[in-house]
Design an enzyme around this catalytic site. Structure first.
Site, PDB file in Angstrom:
ATOM      1  CD  GLU A   1      -2.385  -1.515   2.589  1.00  0.00           C
ATOM      2  OE1 GLU A   1      -3.674  -1.659   2.592  1.00  0.00           O
ATOM      3  OE2 GLU A   1      -1.744  -1.244   3.849  1.00  0.00           O
TER       4      GLU A   1
ATOM      5  CG  ASP B   1      -7.752  -6.884   4.282  1.00  0.00           C
ATOM      6  OD1 ASP B   1      -8.572  -7.059   5.339  1.00  0.00           O
ATOM      7  OD2 ASP B   1      -7.297  -5.878   3.376  1.00  0.00           O
TER       8      ASP B   1
END
Length: 383
Positions: free
Chosen positions: A152, A168
């Site tokens: 990210e 996640d």
């Protein structure tokens, strides 16, 4: 400093990143776009021809994606092909490393191994084009069978802010290097750590169901939603915390000052620079750092909620009545322990991992930034 909780949270919940994620600030132009992003294949199991990269996110006003030639293109519903999905894949070079010119945007760099990912362009709540992101924890997701993972980032005129993530799931070992005013790395795992992590978690009676073959390990929050993890796992510990601080003070120190907390009427009430109170959180609230532990992006409630959530995930809330604690040797020693987080932190060379959303509390997340970056490298490290 930006952190994942402010920049990236919620980006992988099957909906597109919000336009508010990236706010370009005028007058700050230390980071010159485009930034060379080099993708390095060191998997030892997959050839370059079997790996694809996707760079998707937003530019502050709209959903965008990066083309192989570095152009920043808007997401369009017409990008969906006859099969109903876009093809935003960037192939790796036939051999050697692959360099992509990265423009200003905020989003994710996905890697897919062996098969392409299936992103679908969809209208968002306002009717604007957006992307449905892969959800590796949902069996019905079209990319569920694809081996994939992501890093990210936010890249804007005042710098690059990036991290690897396991919030996640954990699947593909990734490492990032940011070169500029400093030379920094994050996310590097120990040799053989992927195999060791999969094996250790698979052998645990509670966390074992989260291991989906050799494809990925689900974060326990998603496992809970899928019926693979106990809904009351943290309840005994939370109950002990609430009982403990009905009789003594919990001190939480943030940039705003120190808050003193006591349980009153089944709420943990913290007084200090402001008053913050929390209902007794459920296991899901702890794992997702949300619900009763929701942390708004403000200077008072958000930081206290983040520190409390980290203390519960790390089971340090009772052993350390002054939070946050910076002693990693004391993390995950309580019962019940967050073994997903424990194992992933042990797998990292520097002990840093993003195993839950507030793992950046006290600096234990693989997050790096540079206000004058000259190059970013994403390496798919050996399995």
């Amino acid at each position: 400093m930006l952190s994942r909780r402010n920049v990236f949270r919620g980006a992988a919940l099957g909906a597109a990143l919000g336009a508010s994620t990236l706010a370009l600030r005028p007058g700050l132009a230390h980071a010159a776009a485009p930034l060379p992003l080099t993708v390095v294949n060191r998997t030892g199991q997959f050839a370059n021809a079997s790996i694809w990269v996707y760079i998707v996110g937003n530019d502050g006003t709209r959903q965008v994606r990066v083309a192989p030639d570095g152009r920043l293109l808007p997401v369009s519903l017409s990008d969906n092909g006859p099969d109903g999905y876009t093809d935003y894949a960037i192939p790796l070079a036939a051999s050697g490393d692959t360099t992509i010119q990265l423009p200003y945007l905020s989003g994710r760099i996905y890697v897919a191994l062996g098969e392409k990912l299936r992103f679908r362009a969809v209208p968002d709540g306002n009717g604007n084009p957006a992307l449905a992101y892969p959800a590796g924890w949902v069996p019905s997701d079209p990319s569920y069978q694809v081996l994939h993972d992501c890093a990210e980032f936010t890249y804007r005129p005042d710098g690059m802010y990036c991290n690897t993530t396991m919030v996640d799931m954990f699947s593909v070992p990734l490492a990032i290097r940011l070169t500029g005013s400093r030379d920094q790395t994050a996310g590097t795992l120990r040799d053989g750590a992927r195999t060791a992590a999969f094996s250790e978690l698979a052998g645990h009676p509670t966390f074992g169901p989260l291991v989906l073959g050799d494809r990925r390990v689900l974060a326990p929050g998603h496992g809970l939603d899928a019926g693979l993890f106990p809904r009351d796992y943290f309840a005994p510990y939370v109950d002990r915390v609430w009982s403990e601080y009905a009789a003594r003070d919990l001190r939480v120190t943030t940039n705003a000052g120190t808050f003193t907390g006591r349980v009153s009427g089944d709420r943990l009430v913290c007084n200090g620079p402001g008053q913050v109170s929390f209902a007794r959180p459920a296991t899901r609230d702890v794992l997702f750092c949300d619900g009763a532990l929701h942390a708004p992006n403000d200077p008072i409630v958000g930081p206290v909620a983040a520190i409390l959530a980290a203390a519960l995930n790390r089971t340090t809330a009772i052993s350390h009545p002054s939070q946050p604690t910076t002693a990693p040797a004391d993390f995950y020693r309580g019962d019940p322990a967050h073994h997903y987080a424990r194992v992933l932190h042990a797998a990292a060379v520097d002990g840093r991992a993003y195993a839950f959303a507030f793992d950046d509390v006290a600096g234990f997340a693989p997050y790096i930034e540079d206000n004058a970056p000259s190059r970013m490298t994403l390496t798919l490290t050996p399995f």
